[in-house]
Each structure stands twice: as structure tokens, then as C-alpha cells.
Scaffold this active site. Sequence first.
Site, mmCIF file in Angstrom:
data_model
loop_
_atom_site.group_PDB
_atom_site.id
_atom_site.type_symbol
_atom_site.label_atom_id
_atom_site.label_comp_id
_atom_site.label_asym_id
_atom_site.label_seq_id
_atom_site.Cartn_x
_atom_site.Cartn_y
_atom_site.Cartn_z
ATOM 1 N N GLU A 216 26.040 75.910 102.916
ATOM 2 C CA GLU A 216 25.900 76.657 101.679
ATOM 3 C C GLU A 216 24.871 77.778 101.734
ATOM 4 O OE1 GLU A 216 27.589 76.386 98.750
ATOM 5 O OE2 GLU A 216 28.956 74.923 99.665
ATOM 6 N N SER B 151 44.616 24.366 72.651
ATOM 7 C CA SER B 151 43.875 23.113 72.518
ATOM 8 C C SER B 151 42.413 23.233 72.920
ATOM 9 C CB SER B 151 44.548 22.026 73.358
ATOM 10 O OG SER B 151 45.817 21.716 72.830
#
Length: 828
Positions: free
Chosen positions: A167, A431
Site C-alpha cells: 500500500e 411432560s
Amino acid sequence: MVARRKGERIEPSFGSGREAEVALRITAEDRAVSAAGTDAPRRRARPKADAGPDRAEAREKRRFFFGGGGNGGGEKPPQRARRGFFGSFVRIAFTVCLWGGIALVGLLAYFAIKLPQEAWAVPDRPPNVKIVSVTGDLMANRGLTGGEAVSLDEMSPYIPQAVMAIEDRRFYSHFGIDPLGILRAAFENAQAGATVQGGSTLTQQLAKNVFLTPDQNIERKIQEVILALWLETRFSKDQILEMYLNRVYFGSGATGVEAAARRYFNKSAKEVTLGEAALLAGLLKAPSRLSPAKDPDAAKARADIVLQAMLEEKLIDQAEYEAAKAQKATKARSYWTGAEHYAADLVMRDIKALVGDVKTDVVVETTIDLGLEKDAEKAISATIDGAKQNVSQGALVSVDGTGAIRAIVGGRDYATSQFNRAVDAKRQPGSAFKPFVYETALEQGWRPDTVVNDQPTQIGNWSPQNYDNKFRGPVTVADALAHSLNTIAAQLTVAVSPAAVIQTAQKMGIASPIIDNPSIALGTSEVSLLELTGAFAPFANGGYLAKPHLVNRITDVDGTVLYERGADVPPVIVAPEIVGMMNAMLTRVVTSGTGRKAQLKDWQVAGKTGTTQDFKDAWFVGYTANLTTGVWLGNDNGAPMKKVTGGTLPAVVWHSFMEAAHEGLPAMPLPGGYDDGQEPAPLTASTGESSGGFYDDSEVAPDPRGMPPATDPYEEPYEAEGAAPAPARSADPYAAREVEPEPRREITPEDIYGVEPLPGDPGYEGEPMRPAEEIAPRRPTTRVVRRDQLPPDVVLEGRVPSGAVLEGPVDGGGRPSDRSLFKDFFGG
């Protein structure tokens, strides 16, 4: 004087002597008209008023400065030197540069003035929320960045090297803008016929990322240059590079190198290798397009270009280059993965309520045990992946005796689905809801060995059926719960009233709305796995409220405490004797009932299975003295599974997780010490067939469409056919009894129950008592010894008879079986 030629005009002279000659003299060359040949009228020359020595001196100065003119005498003036091309060019160039510089300064000043005032101060990085486990291990980072800031010294050196190589190679030598870089980029772009390279420095990119919008126009570009120059005067190169690496976007929601390393490699930035650093640096050109989660081949190709740039800059040698380039392209996960992110999401949901808006980096210390979290995730995924019964999703929650969430799994794979089924999904528990019915019955006078009648039951328009559509006649309450008989649960709900059952469930921790209807006995009201699991925890901790919680403490990065959970002792919500009886009954669910697949070696396990209509949901919630864990399996679209019941796959998941969680721990019994003194034989149906374990380890709630509506007139006491009438009770189970208990006869050794049967027990009203051997094996007589009946100096030694029950407080800070964690929490 020499004679003049004929016809020559004598020119006048002024003054006399040498001084006048020097001062002013006119020759024929000074005439405007030639002296020869015309008769045109002539005008007399007028003497100049300023003639004289002063005038001559002034002319001499002008001549010296401007380089021309006569010398006032008869001498010929010197010729003016002509300028060359180069000199003219330099003069013009200097003028252009001078005025161009002035214009540029004015332009920069104009756009600088247009910048907002806040642009002249570097804004704080968006706050990061670092979420850690109970031992301080990192679970996740949350916030806009997705990771905390790290210094250059804390990250891998390959990262800044790779970024600068691709860069901004002259980062440490330019002053914020790089004219050579701009020229190089312009040349490369001209050759390619397109924009293939940018000329912005890292400082310019930082200025753009921090201060400016992504708009592409001349004004923004000029402001970018202004801010880059300002940054270079304000910060050192290392500071600028560090800010850049912690604020640049790497794609996939990761801002900064720490977030990117965690996102793509599941590691810290300090552990990033050369190849990984090159990949990260390559992402900066196009974070979304080059993401390894989207296109790993493109990401690898770009990383190779970065490696080549590092080699050219002599940041790496040939061997390092070849080794890194030889690495294969790897597809990164499409999203954050790991079940711990379900917990992290919960933290972010609750953090504002705990500390308000987060404006600085904070550290959240949770109750999660990362080891248990991994075990839970593995148990869920392995069971679902190996199942062939059309089950695609599952959830697990595990809490300790204080309610601290030690593990939570909200689904099969967090990367695929971030929906937390352990918290946000509401399902019928089937249940698994029955323990609250039986707890209510115990608080109102029933006991585990109370005999009730499993027979056809009619409640309004509803006739509850057992799983196998068979009836077993007289059974004990404990056996009814162990084998999940729907008829008995419905009878007890009618006897104690649905409102009382709802009150019990809410007291235990169920926060979801529950319909006031007899069908709640079979779990028809929807709840979440988290609240259902938390509601079982009081049975495991001795009766204390155990509200599930996830956050222990929140601090800033300097250690200042922003929130800390209190250490107050929670209230007792279940009486100790009720805890003991419930634990004894729920233990039989695992030892001889529907939850046998959940048994753990050496540990006392209690729990309850649950299965809903058409096998859409399957649950198992069980506990030891160490942990309470709930498991749910099913499908998000509600599609039925292939006969998956609570006693099958959910119990398998539970066993797999709890076996790993209890590895190496000394076994401890559950609190209460209640012993019903019998190991029941398998129940048989009323047809007389031997069970032989015929129970399908399951129970199915009836179709809710067949339930009586909530508006049915069940306000009056329910008179269910075959139901056991409720014994006299007080409205408050912990208050002093307002109704005197039924007188009991003297206990005899032949009485298998140890107490007189409660009024209304089926099998004792209007019919002869069945032989004891038909109901249960004979057991020792229960003895009740209260503390006030003991001599003051008594010392209990040796083995206590299995039927004995010691009541009253015990000195020494609690039971020896209490876990150390629970003791630490409550003191002692």
C-alpha cells in the site's frame, strides 16, 4: 578651432568650458530631421529646464539600473544585451510557481475552512465489548469494529510489513502525500487504460477512513490531503500506522487487524503467520470481493502479489516467500462460528440495561465455562449429525446451583443460524412440565407413596390418554411420575387447581404466560428451554431460587468496575422436605422410568422427559448436585420427527454432555435425603401383560385442539372421574397450617406406607385393600426423629436407617454433600 565643412550646421552648445560639455551637448544625431536637403520650417529648440549636473546624475542612475540610454556626451551609448531562451523560461516559471503557490495556499485554506470543527480532533475508536469466560478466556468481541485495538508491539510484525509493502512503500519517508507514488500510479493507470493503482498514502487513507465520507470528488480529495498533512504534523509515523491498522476495514464485518484475525483465522493478531498477514494486506484493495469467505482463490492470488512485494522490498527472504506462497487457498467460515457466540449475543442484548450506553472499551466477565461450552456444542452437533429421524436443530442450557449459566447452545451451528433456540424459541414442553404439578400436589398433602388410580378420566370434554392408551389401575404418585402417566397428572391438576400449578411454575422461574386450563398438566403452554431449565435448578440446590444469569462483572479496560452481580443469598422457594421428595421421585424417572438413557456412573441423576404431539418437540431436563441441564431437539419449521421422544435422543445428548462435565469430579447425592425405600418393578398395564420395559421411553401430550378451551367453566372445583380429591391444605405452603391435619393411626410394621392412607385414595374407599405385594415390595417402616426429641449431648454415629428422617437445622454450615461452589456462594 578646426574649420568646419561647407554646409555643415553648427549646433549650439550651452555653458562654457569642460563642465558645460559634459553636462549637455547636442549633436546632429540628436536631430529629428536630417540636416541636409530641405527647406522645411524649423522650430527652435527650447532649452530644457532641468538641464545641469543634477539631471545628468539622475540619467546616469537610470542608465545604470535599466541598462540603456545615452551618456550625455558625444560618445555612442553601449548596446543592451539580449536575453536567451533559458533565462526567459526561468523567469516565467518562477512567476507561475509564485502565483500558483499563492493560489494553492488559498485553495487549501478555503477547503480547510469548510471542514467541520470536529475534523481537527481524531475521534475515538468505536468502543469494543470484550466478552470473556469465567476463567478470563476470550469468547468474542462485539461492537462496530468486532475487535479490540492492539498496538504495533502486540501484533505480528508481518502485518505492518505486508501492508506497507503493498500500500505505501515510502511510508516512513514521505510527509503525508507521496508525489512519486502519485506519478507512478498515474503512469501505471495510463499504461493499463484503467485505474489499477492508487496514489494515496496510508496517512491519506487514514484521513479518509476517520474523518471523511467515501464520496469521490475533488473537494473530498483536497480535504484528504489537508488532513493527511495535519496528521503528519500531529502524530508520529508509528502512531499513524497503528491507528490505520486498527481502523481499516477488512471485510465481513471486521474492522481492525484483531477483528480480522479472529474473523478469518480464529486467532489473535499476534499469532498471524506470514501467509495470513499477506492475505489480510491483500484484502485492503477490495475487502468484499477478495474475502476468503467469499472467494478464497482470489484472496490467495492477491496474497501472492503481496508476498512478491515484500520480497522486492527485502522484508522477507526467498525461503519465506516460497513457503508462504506454497500454502493452499482456504475458505474462511461465512460467519462467526462457535456456540459461545450465542452467549455473546445475550451479553450484548443485556449490557445496556446493566451499564447504560457503552462509550468506551469494556470487558464483560461471564459465567460461561468454555470447556463445558465446547462439550455442549459437540454433544448437540454429533447427535443431530448422526440422527436419521428427521431432526435438524437442537439447544442446550446448563446452569449451576446459583443459576449461573455454564453452557448455552442455541442451535446446531451458529455460523449457519444465529437464532438462539435456547432463549428465544417458545415450545410446548410436554411432560417435562409435570414436575410442577407433582410439586404442587406434594405441597398440598400428597406424598410419593400415595396411591392414585390410573383409569379412564373425563374432564369436561377432554379425556386424557396415556402414551400406550392403556391403564394400570392403582399406582403410587412416584410411579405415575416416573412413567409419565397422563391420566394421573391430569387428575392431580384438577385436584389442586390449574391456578395453583401456575403459581408453582411461576415461583420456580417460569416467566412465559401459562393458560389456566387443566391441559397444562401435559405441558401445552409454551416455554423457553432456558426458563424451564432454571425452574428445575431449585430441586438440585436444596430449594433456593436460581434465576439464570450470564454476567458476573463489567469493567473498563483500566479495571474500574461498572457493574457487579450481588452476592445476596436468594430466597428459599421450596421447602426442604418437598425438595427431598421431588428428588426421590425424579430420580426414579432416570433409574426405572422414561429417562433411563440419562444415567451417569456413580452420580445420582434426576430429571424428566417431555414429548409433544406428533413428535414435534422432544425434551429432557435433568440434574445432579453439580449441574442442571436441559436439552431440546426438533425442527425450526415444526416438522414432526420420526418417533424422537424425550427419553431417546435428548437423553443421549444430556448424557454425553454431563458425562464430560462430571469427568474427574467426586460423586455427590442430591439434597433432601428422602428415600421411599423401594425399587419398583416395571409397571404392567391393566390387561395383565408383563411390561418387560414396554414403555417407549416417551410420552406424548394430547392434541391441543382436543383440550377444553380456557374459557370453559372450570372455575368450580374439578370433579374428574377417577381423580383423587385434594386433601385439606393451606393457601400458603410455607405458612402455618390453618387446617388441622387428618389424625393418623399408630404406625405398624405391616403398614407398607408408614402412614395412614390419605382420605380419598382410590383403592381404600368402598373396596377392599389390595395385597401389598401387588403394589410394591415391602420396605422398612419410616421413622421420623425430630431434633427437639434428641438429648442435648447426643452424637449421631454410624449408619442412619434408610427410613429415618432427621428434621431441623444442622450445625456446621450445611450438608456435607453441598458443592463447594454452592457453599462459597451462600457462605459457609
